[in-house]
Design a protein around this motif. Structure first.
Motif, PDB file in Angstrom:
ATOM      1  N   LEU A  87       0.781  -1.388  -0.301  1.00 17.28           N
ATOM      2  CA  LEU A  87      -0.050  -0.276  -0.600  1.00 17.28           C
ATOM      3  C   LEU A  87       1.392   0.765  -0.230  1.00 17.28           C
ATOM      4  O   LEU A  87       0.351   2.077  -1.006  1.00 17.28           O
ATOM      5  CB  LEU A  87      -0.406  -0.527   0.934  1.00 17.28           C
ATOM      6  N   LEU A  88       1.845   1.338   0.793  1.00 17.12           N
ATOM      7  CA  LEU A  88       2.640   2.100   0.249  1.00 17.12           C
ATOM      8  C   LEU A  88       3.464   2.254  -0.458  1.00 17.12           C
ATOM      9  O   LEU A  88       3.645   3.634  -0.756  1.00 17.12           O
ATOM     10  CB  LEU A  88       3.495   1.943   2.333  1.00 17.12           C
ATOM     11  N   ALA A  89       3.530   1.554  -0.750  1.00 12.95           N
ATOM     12  CA  ALA A  89       4.751   1.556  -1.976  1.00 12.95           C
ATOM     13  C   ALA A  89       4.030   2.237  -3.351  1.00 12.95           C
ATOM     14  O   ALA A  89       4.975   2.890  -4.492  1.00 12.95           O
ATOM     15  CB  ALA A  89       5.658   0.194  -2.524  1.00 12.95           C
ATOM     16  N   PHE A  90       2.608   2.011  -3.283  1.00 10.43           N
ATOM     17  CA  PHE A  90       1.798   2.417  -4.441  1.00 10.43           C
ATOM     18  C   PHE A  90       1.837   3.652  -3.934  1.00 10.43           C
ATOM     19  O   PHE A  90       1.809   4.711  -5.615  1.00 10.43           O
ATOM     20  CB  PHE A  90       0.278   1.493  -4.571  1.00 10.43           C
ATOM     21  N   TYR A  91       0.892   4.400  -3.231  1.00 11.70           N
ATOM     22  CA  TYR A  91       1.392   6.092  -2.929  1.00 11.70           C
ATOM     23  C   TYR A  91       2.573   6.385  -2.969  1.00 11.70           C
ATOM     24  O   TYR A  91       2.707   7.670  -2.056  1.00 11.70           O
ATOM     25  CB  TYR A  91       0.604   6.173  -1.215  1.00 11.70           C
ATOM     26  N   LYS A  92       3.456   5.673  -2.620  1.00 14.25           N
ATOM     27  CA  LYS A  92       5.183   6.389  -2.482  1.00 14.25           C
ATOM     28  C   LYS A  92       4.731   6.457  -4.444  1.00 14.25           C
ATOM     29  O   LYS A  92       5.607   8.425  -4.623  1.00 14.25           O
ATOM     30  CB  LYS A  92       6.137   5.738  -2.349  1.00 14.25           C
ATOM     31  N   CYS A  93       4.298   6.283  -4.935  1.00 16.57           N
ATOM     32  CA  CYS A  93       3.992   6.857  -6.706  1.00 16.57           C
ATOM     33  C   CYS A  93       2.875   7.193  -7.123  1.00 16.57           C
ATOM     34  O   CYS A  93       2.896   7.806  -8.454  1.00 16.57           O
ATOM     35  CB  CYS A  93       4.387   5.678  -7.065  1.00 16.57           C
ATOM     36  N   HIS A  94       1.994   6.428  -6.192  1.00 14.65           N
ATOM     37  CA  HIS A  94       0.656   8.417  -7.136  1.00 14.65           C
ATOM     38  C   HIS A  94       0.010   9.028  -5.521  1.00 14.65           C
ATOM     39  O   HIS A  94       0.553   8.492  -4.308  1.00 14.65           O
ATOM     40  CB  HIS A  94       0.141   6.897  -6.950  1.00 14.65           C
ATOM     41  N   TYR A  95      -0.812   9.522  -6.360  1.00 21.84           N
ATOM     42  CA  TYR A  95      -1.182  11.090  -5.142  1.00 21.84           C
ATOM     43  C   TYR A  95      -2.104  10.051  -3.964  1.00 21.84           C
ATOM     44  O   TYR A  95      -2.867   9.546  -4.645  1.00 21.84           O
ATOM     45  CB  TYR A  95      -1.273  11.882  -5.313  1.00 21.84           C
ATOM     46  N   LEU A  96      -2.196  10.459  -2.815  1.00 19.50           N
ATOM     47  CA  LEU A  96      -3.351  10.863  -2.092  1.00 19.50           C
ATOM     48  C   LEU A  96      -4.354  11.884  -2.911  1.00 19.50           C
ATOM     49  O   LEU A  96      -5.359  11.720  -3.735  1.00 19.50           O
ATOM     50  CB  LEU A  96      -3.108  10.574  -0.261  1.00 19.50           C
ATOM     51  N   ASP A  97      -4.249  12.849  -1.722  1.00 21.86           N
ATOM     52  CA  ASP A  97      -5.408  13.942  -2.147  1.00 21.86           C
ATOM     53  C   ASP A  97      -3.963  14.667  -3.093  1.00 21.86           C
ATOM     54  O   ASP A  97      -4.247  15.047  -4.475  1.00 21.86           O
ATOM     55  CB  ASP A  97      -5.703  14.421  -1.274  1.00 21.86           C
ATOM     56  N   THR A  98      -3.033  15.914  -2.693  1.00 22.69           N
ATOM     57  CA  THR A  98      -2.583  16.815  -3.299  1.00 22.69           C
ATOM     58  C   THR A  98      -0.502  16.240  -3.400  1.00 22.69           C
ATOM     59  O   THR A  98      -0.652  17.455  -3.599  1.00 22.69           O
ATOM     60  CB  THR A  98      -2.906  18.260  -2.240  1.00 22.69           C
TER      61      THR A  98
END
Length: 265
Positions: A87-98
């Motif tokens: 999960l963290l690896a994914f959002y290391k490369c993709h935006y959450l909100d900003t």
């Protein structure tokens, strides 16, 4: 800065039991967006919360732990992952909100002072002496934390046996008048021996009126003598008083034998 985030280094980003406000305060003290931490959910046991500094606010994203048969998944929004690291690896490369995830929030060193002796019961326990200063590694459960002592040994400690470390050094038994209140309290209390032969008589040192809805709690008056029948590690002991069996905080009593030995010295 993104390279400083290692999704597999759980100790760097997992903060365990932490309130929403404490997480917000910690992340708002960081100037950089994308600084984050993962904490336990306070509303749903087993779930987590991803807390992220985004612009001028802190966002709290619930992570649901979904278990079906032998398979476990972690869901955040409409995304599912096999583990928190993915999960963290994914959002290391993709935006959450900003912002994507940039780096974990720094862990502040938290220390506690032992209020009583703890001899330990299991191999994973960390024995300590009253007045000893310990460094908290993780807050695994409400009543049990993992800590490290001054020589580098680590293990589990019972939370009721420690208190927040004060910058003024704690003083050993017989604390002088200039010692901090916490040190005086620690010095005045006899040590707790979990291997004590029970039942044993204890004298109440502090009055207590229990919650009216708690029918198993004992009402305590200073000077009462309780027959202690069980010493639970969570700090709620059991005993008999005036014909009633119930529980009470161990901090409210002193064993009569300890008091007599203290007078003899």
């Amino acid at each position: 800065m993104a390279a400083t985030l290692d999704p597999h280094d759980r100790s760097s980003w997992y903060f365990g039991q932490m309130s929403r406000q404490d997480a917000t305060d910690l992340l708002m003290s960081e100037r950089e967006g994308g600084v984050f931490l993962v904490r336990d959910s306070t509303s749903i046991q087993g779930d987590y919360v991803l807390c992220v500094r985004e612009d001028n606010k802190v966002s709290h994203y619930i992570i649901n732990k979904i278990q079906k048969d032998d398979q476990v998944q972690y869901r955040i929004g409409d995304q599912k992952f096999p583990d928190l690291a993915s999960l963290l690896a994914f959002y290391k490369c993709h935006y959450l909100d900003t912002t994507p995830l940039v780096r974990p929030a720094p862990k502040r060193i938290e220390k506690v002072t032992a209020k009583y002796d703890f001899e330990g019961r299991d191999a994973e326990d960390l024995p300590f002496k009253r007045g000893e200063v310990l460094t908290i590694i993780s807050k695994d459960e409400e009543q049990w934390w993992t800590a490290r002592n001054s020589v580098g040994n680590t293990g589990s400690i019972p939370v009721p046996y420690v208190q927040k470390y004060e910058e003024t050094p704690s003083v050993a038994p017989g604390a002088p008048s200039g010692a901090s209140p916490a040190a005086k309290d620690a010095a005045a209390k006899p040590k707790v021996n979990l291997q004590r032969q029970l039942p044993a008589d204890a004298r109440v040192n502090k009055a207590r009126v229990p919650n009216a809805y708690d029918k198993t709690a004992l009402k305590l008056e200073v000077g009462d003598i309780i027959k202690v029948t069980k010493m639970n590690i969570n700090g709620q002991w059991e005993g008999e008083l005036n014909g009633k069996h119930g529980h009470f905080p161990f901090t409210h009593v002193d064993f009569v034998q300890d008091l007599q030995e203290g007078d003899a010295r």
